[in-house]
Enzyme design. Sequence first.
Site, PDB file in Angstrom:
ATOM      1  N   ASN A   1       1.013  -1.097   0.041  1.00 45.66           N
ATOM      2  CA  ASN A   1       0.078   0.098   0.250  1.00 45.66           C
ATOM      3  C   ASN A   1       0.900   1.282   0.142  1.00 45.66           C
ATOM      4  OD1 ASN A   1      -1.882   1.956   0.357  1.00 45.66           O
ATOM      5  ND2 ASN A   1      -2.087   1.534   2.470  1.00 45.66           N
TER       6      ASN A   1
ATOM      7  N   GLY B   1       2.439   2.330  10.750  1.00 44.45           N
ATOM      8  CA  GLY B   1       3.303   3.254  10.523  1.00 44.45           C
ATOM      9  C   GLY B   1       3.940   3.497  11.821  1.00 44.45           C
TER      10      GLY B   1
ATOM     11  N   GLU C   1      -5.747  -4.916  10.674  1.00 40.07           N
ATOM     12  CA  GLU C   1      -4.757  -3.886  10.758  1.00 40.07           C
ATOM     13  C   GLU C   1      -4.878  -3.119  12.043  1.00 40.07           C
ATOM     14  OE1 GLU C   1      -2.341  -2.800   6.910  1.00 40.07           O
ATOM     15  OE2 GLU C   1      -4.248  -1.515   7.114  1.00 40.07           O
TER      16      GLU C   1
ATOM     17  N   LYS D   1       0.138   4.020  -0.298  1.00 42.15           N
ATOM     18  CA  LYS D   1      -0.603   5.561   0.288  1.00 42.15           C
ATOM     19  C   LYS D   1      -0.304   6.657  -0.682  1.00 42.15           C
ATOM     20  CE  LYS D   1       0.188   3.434   4.936  1.00 42.15           C
ATOM     21  NZ  LYS D   1      -0.089   3.637   6.289  1.00 42.15           N
TER      22      LYS D   1
ATOM     23  N   SER E   1       3.294  -2.157  10.294  1.00 45.92           N
ATOM     24  CA  SER E   1       4.664  -2.279  10.506  1.00 45.92           C
ATOM     25  C   SER E   1       5.554  -3.632  10.377  1.00 45.92           C
ATOM     26  CB  SER E   1       5.070  -1.824  12.110  1.00 45.92           C
ATOM     27  OG  SER E   1       4.765  -0.405  12.425  1.00 45.92           O
TER      28      SER E   1
ATOM     29  N   GLU F   1      -6.991   4.710   7.760  1.00 41.91           N
ATOM     30  CA  GLU F   1      -6.640   6.047   7.435  1.00 41.91           C
ATOM     31  C   GLU F   1      -7.847   6.766   6.656  1.00 41.91           C
ATOM     32  OE1 GLU F   1      -2.969   5.494   5.356  1.00 41.91           O
ATOM     33  OE2 GLU F   1      -1.890   5.080   7.283  1.00 41.91           O
TER      34      GLU F   1
ATOM     35  N   HIS G   1      -9.548   1.245   4.782  1.00 45.56           N
ATOM     36  CA  HIS G   1      -8.351   1.466   5.593  1.00 45.56           C
ATOM     37  C   HIS G   1      -8.499   2.189   6.913  1.00 45.56           C
ATOM     38  CE1 HIS G   1      -4.088   2.452   6.415  1.00 45.56           C
ATOM     39  NE2 HIS G   1      -3.672   1.337   5.700  1.00 45.56           N
TER      40      HIS G   1
HETATM   41  C1  PEP Z   1      -0.680   0.045   5.873  1.00 45.04           C
HETATM   42  O1  PEP Z   1      -0.765   1.102   5.003  1.00 45.04           O
HETATM   43  O2  PEP Z   1      -1.680  -0.583   5.717  1.00 45.04           O
HETATM   44  C2  PEP Z   1       0.299  -0.557   6.736  1.00 45.04           C
HETATM   45  C3  PEP Z   1       0.335  -1.384   7.528  1.00 45.04           C
HETATM   46  O3  PEP Z   1       1.457   0.448   7.191  1.00 45.04           O
HETATM   47  P1  PEP Z   1       2.697   0.157   7.689  1.00 45.04           P
HETATM   48  O4  PEP Z   1       3.260  -1.230   7.068  1.00 45.04           O
HETATM   49  O5  PEP Z   1       3.609   1.233   7.244  1.00 45.04           O
HETATM   50  O6  PEP Z   1       2.252   0.221   9.151  1.00 45.04           O
END
Ligand code: PEP
Length: 252
Positions: free
Chosen positions: A12, A176, A170, A14, A214, A102, A100
């Site tokens: 992803n 992040g 998630e 983003k 992460s 976000e 997601h």
């Molecule tokens: C994500 O954007 O879905 C995500 C898991 O980001 P990260 O791996 O940076 O934590």
Amino acid sequence: MTQSPRLLIAGNWKMHGTNAFASDLAGSLAHKMSDAGNNGVEILLCPPALLLGAVRVSIGDSGISLGGQDCHAAEQGAHTGDTSAAMLHDAGCAYVIIGHSERRADHDEDDATVNAKATAAQTSGLVPIICIGETLEEREAGRAVEVVTGQLRGSIPEGSSAASMVVAYEPVWAIGTGRTPTLDDISQVHDAIRAALKSVSRDFKSVRILYGGSVKPENASEILAVANVNGALVGGASLKTDDFWAVAEAAT
Ligand code: PEP
């Protein structure tokens, strides 16, 4: 005997990248695929919508899949700035990330919105990757499983099959941040998601459940070895060829 679902490693991006960045990253991954193969793991790139064209050209016929990061619930219409599922399909996408955290936070998307978008995605021939996850406050209150399974029930389109959706767990606080749940915590939530899926339909025993939050080369192998973890949704580490490829290799 049940066959394990094919692992999916999804990047992803983003809101990162330019056309040059996209061509470079997707092109390097495509080269790695032709040199090394993917050992049965499915690799998916979800760039920003404006970069789908560049990524599509660069991945060529390497076998890497393409996906969007969101779609509108409507087929078409007066929705300035939005992208429909049919447009993503037309751009070469097979998948779209829906719900997601976000988007849930920035755009007030609730389970009903996620459900409607996931339904639109399926109608257009895309596989929605439906994201669910608890906040830190909810985890600390001991409510992680309750929150996640509640989101799951509200977000899955009616009439889905195991092949027509992917679920991504998630934890919001792990995205992040460099923080990850313990392997036992991941296992507990993934088992609960599997049980909730099976309570809806026996067919859902083979729905792929990704872990996201992460994931990086250093922790990918141990996370991907947890039962009922059928792949990963990778944010930050998907923006570097070597890191993303190392995560994909950890899945083989
Ligand atoms: C994500 O954007 O879905 C995500 C898991 O980001 P990260 O791996 O940076 O934590």
